[in-house]
Every structure is written in C-alpha cells, then in structure tokens.
Scaffold this motif. Sequence first.
Motif, PDB file in Angstrom:
ATOM      1  N   MET A  62     -11.798 -24.843  -4.465  1.00 54.65           N
ATOM      2  CA  MET A  62     -12.458 -23.596  -4.108  1.00 54.65           C
ATOM      3  C   MET A  62     -13.075 -22.882  -5.318  1.00 54.65           C
ATOM      4  N   HIS A  63     -14.152 -22.172  -5.068  1.00 53.68           N
ATOM      5  CA  HIS A  63     -14.867 -21.424  -6.098  1.00 53.68           C
ATOM      6  C   HIS A  63     -13.974 -20.323  -6.658  1.00 53.68           C
ATOM      7  N   VAL A  64     -14.256 -19.912  -7.887  1.00 52.97           N
ATOM      8  CA  VAL A  64     -13.423 -18.902  -8.544  1.00 52.97           C
ATOM      9  C   VAL A  64     -13.505 -17.540  -7.870  1.00 52.97           C
ATOM     10  N   ASN A  65     -14.511 -17.311  -7.019  1.00 51.96           N
ATOM     11  CA  ASN A  65     -14.557 -16.077  -6.244  1.00 51.96           C
ATOM     12  C   ASN A  65     -13.950 -16.240  -4.858  1.00 51.96           C
ATOM     13  N   VAL A  66     -13.464 -17.437  -4.574  1.00 51.92           N
ATOM     14  CA  VAL A  66     -12.797 -17.704  -3.303  1.00 51.92           C
ATOM     15  C   VAL A  66     -11.292 -17.723  -3.498  1.00 51.92           C
ATOM     16  N   ASN A  67     -10.836 -18.376  -4.557  1.00 56.22           N
ATOM     17  CA  ASN A  67      -9.410 -18.344  -4.869  1.00 56.22           C
ATOM     18  C   ASN A  67      -9.208 -17.789  -6.270  1.00 56.22           C
ATOM     19  N   ILE A  72     -17.420 -26.887  -6.917  1.00 54.11           N
ATOM     20  CA  ILE A  72     -18.576 -26.791  -6.026  1.00 54.11           C
ATOM     21  C   ILE A  72     -19.851 -27.329  -6.655  1.00 54.11           C
ATOM     22  N   SER A  73     -19.855 -27.528  -7.982  1.00 56.49           N
ATOM     23  CA  SER A  73     -21.017 -28.108  -8.658  1.00 56.49           C
ATOM     24  C   SER A  73     -20.905 -29.618  -8.802  1.00 56.49           C
ATOM     25  N   PHE A 120     -17.015 -32.596 -16.763  1.00 57.55           N
ATOM     26  CA  PHE A 120     -17.535 -33.961 -16.706  1.00 57.55           C
ATOM     27  C   PHE A 120     -17.568 -34.402 -15.253  1.00 57.55           C
ATOM     28  N   THR A 121     -18.313 -35.460 -15.008  1.00 56.99           N
ATOM     29  CA  THR A 121     -18.553 -35.917 -13.643  1.00 56.99           C
ATOM     30  C   THR A 121     -17.555 -36.987 -13.213  1.00 56.99           C
TER      31      THR A 121
END
Length: 315
Positions: free
Chosen positions: A157-162, A195-196, A250-251
């Motif tokens: 989850m995004h840092v503004n979601v959790n 998310i990226s 990293f990917t």
Amino acid sequence: MSSTSSSVLRADQIWIDGKFVKWDEGHMHVMTHALHYGLGVFEGIRAYRTHDGRLAVFRLKEHIQRLMDSAHICLMKMPYTAEQLEEACLELLRKQRDLFSNGAYLRPIAFMGDGAMGLGAVNPIRAVITAWDWGAYLGEKGIREGIRAKVSSFTRMHVNVNMVRGKISGQYVNSILAKREAVLGGYDEAILLDISGFVAEASGENIFMVNKKGVIKTPPLSSPILDGITRDTVLKLLKDSGRYVEEVTFTRDALYIGNEIFFTGTAAEITPVREVDNRQVGEGKPGPVTKFVQDTYFRVVRGQEPRYAEWLTYV
C-alpha cells in the motif's frame, strides 16, 4: 508444560493489562473494537539462549519503542510506559525460565477494547504479552538452503494509505492475502512491489539483494516498508564489516539476475531466497554475503559478539 499444538511450546501464563493470568483464561470479548476494525499495534520479539546458557531478549528496548511509536501514530493512548512493558516481557520469561530451553518468541500487542462500536469510537486500550517457542518462521530447511518466493499480484500500500512506520494489526491483511496467494501457488513467501513497481518487502520481512557486481542493496525507508529492527541490525553488521549497502529502489528483474537475495525479520531471522518467480537466484543456494550475515547475526543474538552486548537484555 503447555503447547499450542503437539509440537509448539507456549507459556502457561499471559500478561494482560498488568496482571498475569493462565493461558486458557486469556480471553477478550467478541465486541472488542480491534476484532471488528483492526485498530491494534503489535511487536514480535525473540529471546535466545546464549552461549553461556542464559536467556536474553534481543533489542527489547527498540521493539517496545516501536510499539509505543505505532500506538502514537494510531492515536492510541498507551496505558503503560515503555519501561513497564519491557519489565512485563522480562517477568513473563522469568516465570517460564525452565520452559523455553531453545529461546522464546514474545508477542506484545495493544488494541482498542470493547465498549462503543463504530469507526469513531474511542475505547480503553488493552495491552497483552504472550510468549511461545516459535522456530524458524520459514523453516529450518529454508534457513539452510533458501526458499522459493513469488512476486505477488498484491501491491504494498501507498504511504498515504497505510502508516509505514507503524506495525499496525489491520494493515497486515495486505500481507496475509499476498502470503496466501504465494503458498497456494506452491511458493514459500511473497514479495510485494510498491505502486510504482519497485520492490518493497516480503509479506513479513525486509529484503536485501547482492547484484553481480557484489553491490548490496535494500529498499530505502522512503519506500512503503517497515523500518525493520532486524534490517537495522543487518545494516549495522554489514557496515561494521566494511561492506557498503545501497538503500535504493530496484525492480523485480534486478532480483532475477542478482547473485544473492535474503530476507530479514524477527520471525524469519536471516532467510536466503534461492528462487524468485521460477528463476534461480545466483547458484541457487546461500551465497557468501548471506552466509556472513547469518553467521554473524546468530553469534550476536547468542552473546558471542561482545561489541554488540548492548542489544541483549538478560532475563
């Protein structure tokens, strides 16, 4: 002697709201707010038998401070100080001194109790500490030979979601779903991307990799990852050994072509990854950096490295 199953030892007492009760009396009401809405914070802490036969809790203060920080993030007013919770952990182990011959896993948890319902309710905070003998979270074989991991279809989850600095009960549904997906697919553990599309962490562990140039990398704390205490320990051990670690994104395909991957966490300790998405990692077995980290870590937690003695709190 008590057990949660035929093979897992557990303490015969639980610390609940400042008092010790029998394990079988450790009940909460079905209207406990956290059961319905997930508002709770917790820690996993290990105590190890040291080389001289004593029992020592590893980085107790850091774990309890993170518990307090998690509660603060969640607007939970803790009814106990960090010092009181530390002492409760130690007292629980003192009462079970002869039971945990191989060490113990401590689980402090605080949560909103019963009373009013609804998302806006503010009920008294309950605090509990339990302990049991939990072996290698991803298996002894996994520790020795490495595990198989799958990049999950679930995204961290995004840092503004959790709240990524908090170890918050409800947030772990994301991890549970990822773990279930991986295990049902025949893997041992899940790796979640942010998310990226960059590697974040596993379902319950931080991740390190070593690329073909020998560069050690781990996702930065600006990623949606927990600020793991074992992660911090490993960073310190590597730095003190003269090895440099890049805290960088990293990917997933960087994992595919890396030489080594390992997970870190209190439960998982130092677990090598031998395969990701059906692609063998390096030689398909723990590499030299992973082995160094494992060997050093286990020497530290067993009191065999005096320079890190401050990390051990003896029972």
